[in-house]
Design a protein around this motif. Sequence first.
Motif, mmCIF file in Angstrom:
data_model
loop_
_atom_site.group_PDB
_atom_site.id
_atom_site.type_symbol
_atom_site.label_atom_id
_atom_site.label_comp_id
_atom_site.label_asym_id
_atom_site.label_seq_id
_atom_site.Cartn_x
_atom_site.Cartn_y
_atom_site.Cartn_z
ATOM 1 N N ASN A 1 39.118 40.615 48.290
ATOM 2 C CA ASN A 1 38.925 39.514 49.134
ATOM 3 C C ASN A 1 38.289 39.916 50.529
ATOM 4 O OD1 ASN A 1 40.539 37.859 47.455
ATOM 5 N ND2 ASN A 1 42.367 38.426 48.542
ATOM 6 N N LYS B 1 37.742 34.453 49.137
ATOM 7 C CA LYS B 1 38.640 35.262 48.016
ATOM 8 C C LYS B 1 37.421 35.784 47.272
ATOM 9 C CE LYS B 1 42.633 34.325 46.560
ATOM 10 N NZ LYS B 1 43.844 33.704 46.048
ATOM 11 N N ASN B 2 37.810 37.118 46.630
ATOM 12 C CA ASN B 2 37.025 37.683 45.623
ATOM 13 C C ASN B 2 35.377 37.745 46.029
ATOM 14 O OD1 ASN B 2 39.352 37.930 43.805
ATOM 15 N ND2 ASN B 2 39.424 35.737 43.418
#
Lengths: 375, 375
Positions: free
Chosen positions: B154, B159-160
């Motif tokens: 993150n 996120k991601n």
Amino acid sequence: MTAPATARRTVRVDLGDRSYDILIGPGLIPAAGREIASRLKGRKIAVITDAHVAPLYLDDFMAALKAEGIEAVSLVLPAGEKTKSFEHLISVCDSVLAARIERNDAVVALGGGVIGDLTGFAAGIARRGSRFIQVPTSLLAQVDSSVGGKTGINSSHGKNLIGVFHQPDLVLADTDVLDTLSPREFRAGYAEVAKYGLIDKPDFFAWLEKNWRAVFAGGEARIEAIATSCQAKADVVAADERENGQRALLNLGHTFGHALEAATHYDSARLVHGEGVSIGMVLAHQFSARMNLASPDDGKRVEAHLREVGLPTAMDQIPGGLPPAEVLMDAIAQDKKVKGGKLTFILTRGVGQSFVADDVPQSEVVAFLKEKLPK
Amino acid sequence: MTAPATARRTVRVDLGDRSYDILIGPGLIPAAGREIASRLKGRKIAVITDAHVAPLYLDDFMAALKAEGIEAVSLVLPAGEKTKSFEHLISVCDSVLAARIERNDAVVALGGGVIGDLTGFAAGIARRGSRFIQVPTSLLAQVDSSVGGKTGINSSHGKNLIGVFHQPDLVLADTDVLDTLSPREFRAGYAEVAKYGLIDKPDFFAWLEKNWRAVFAGGEARIEAIATSCQAKADVVAADERENGQRALLNLGHTFGHALEAATHYDSARLVHGEGVSIGMVLAHQFSARMNLASPDDGKRVEAHLREVGLPTAMDQIPGGLPPAEVLMDAIAQDKKVKGGKLTFILTRGVGQSFVADDVPQSEVVAFLKEKLPK
């Protein structure tokens, strides 16, 4: 502003849906906005450069983008090999995400190999892969690191140990920028140019022996040499993108060279990468002769040419002394895997006849280094 | 120690030279040494796990490796979503390099989605790509995150957002470990199982409606449900590895779900990912009905099943209140690109008839959310 298209060369790197063009010629930084705008769907760019390159080219580059309506942000990092670290990777990623660079936008590396490797890595991991444009500003970066998609940073365990394969979408090699390189930097890049001849292009090496002065002077011969080098690397990469086999040939001179760089603690005052490669290529030819694979005359010919252009060709030319052969051998073993006392090495049967040998006895390498080290 | 082979299922993920097997069944952690040794050329492994999983399975797993002569080191990280950070990525890379994991060796993720995503990313960048084995210990990881090669961490921007596509070489989904999950964790993973039915497998959804109790209880039905889910994801991933098109279908329920997770600040006491997906899938069906694409009966059927298994199905079941519709819409817009007031969304024409819609009016989404939010 921009050079006539006739002076420009295009090398296509053929990698299926990851294929891309390398444009080579004068005036490509001023023309960057047009070249990028005609190829990129997006209209946003994050430019990553360093404190050495920024004062020379960043304003021109940003102006070229702006003129074509491309919105750009820039990040200037410290110059030098230490910038290839997680710390700076994090700051590049942060800049790219803060600028909301998305799928059709791009990240640009404006600089030499360090900026290219770091920025390419960041582009490779931001949003699991963002578009990436290389604008290499050193000869070394133009003929080597900007072709092939290897990106990365260094670790305390070794150089380039963390990274990804991430191909650029476009490379703009502006040959005008090479005029601001110091002769030493230009020569260091030239070692990689000569390498392509030594790997498998004996005619190119012979051409360089005749034309190297024109290559150093600039103009058509320089563009020709860069285009030939990029094409040579592109051909190898297209055949073996992830270095499972023949791509290893590009390491000619690099096994010895890397060991010498490690032995001099990557101190550029003593030895830069291209100088290590120059000495390494001569050593590879001499070692091949010692193994009765090549004639000693080939080694002499390679040495004579590299010496003529002003590159170091022997270990005794490295200032500050070197460690003993066994320590150099350890550095080689860290770089290459040793299996049962045997090493993989790039050897040669003569100029332009290099090959991957995977059964080189470690003991022979040590004995050879002992012979060649300054007494 | 190991289960009879008859109880075991194998799903092949077909990605050319990156193809791999997912083994699903009981006893795969005790059998891990044998399964890995028979497939791996190298004899060195770095095992990455977390403080929640280590006390349960690390000793067994290390013993299984040792019994087959595999040399292994382990690293135990803190449990939880915060571990998906650059800080821990650096420590995993360092462990992998310090253990001298090379081309034929492997990095293992022993844990849930967080450990899988982080470890897969580290494996994807250590030496520009190292072998990677997933040993998922949650239902969510077994049916979703361990299939498909998405890895990452993150960023403060979302996120991601940093990661790579890096396919594993092997996935060992030991169904015995699911017995130690809390009912809430198991249900959250079940939401993703149900999702595969809702995307394009109406028969599977109908089977789940009849057999969910057996799936929750364990045994053959559970293995069947996991294998069907892995096969469903594997089929989508094989057709669209890098999410240029149909892979987006896997996001059914996730657009609303992610917005709800963001709105509850990823506080797992209030909402975990699978619960967000459960509510999101119901909302996607209801929204599709509102757009006259699907019958309201389908939404009711989906809601009834998810409620029956104990999953939340409406926003008023989330404790602690939610922000207004406009704020949720902003969270959706951060996740998905909005072009000219239009969004890309996964909608449905009924159970098992999902599709990618790329022209959903933002205003309709806001109006729908206003209707559905607790007053």
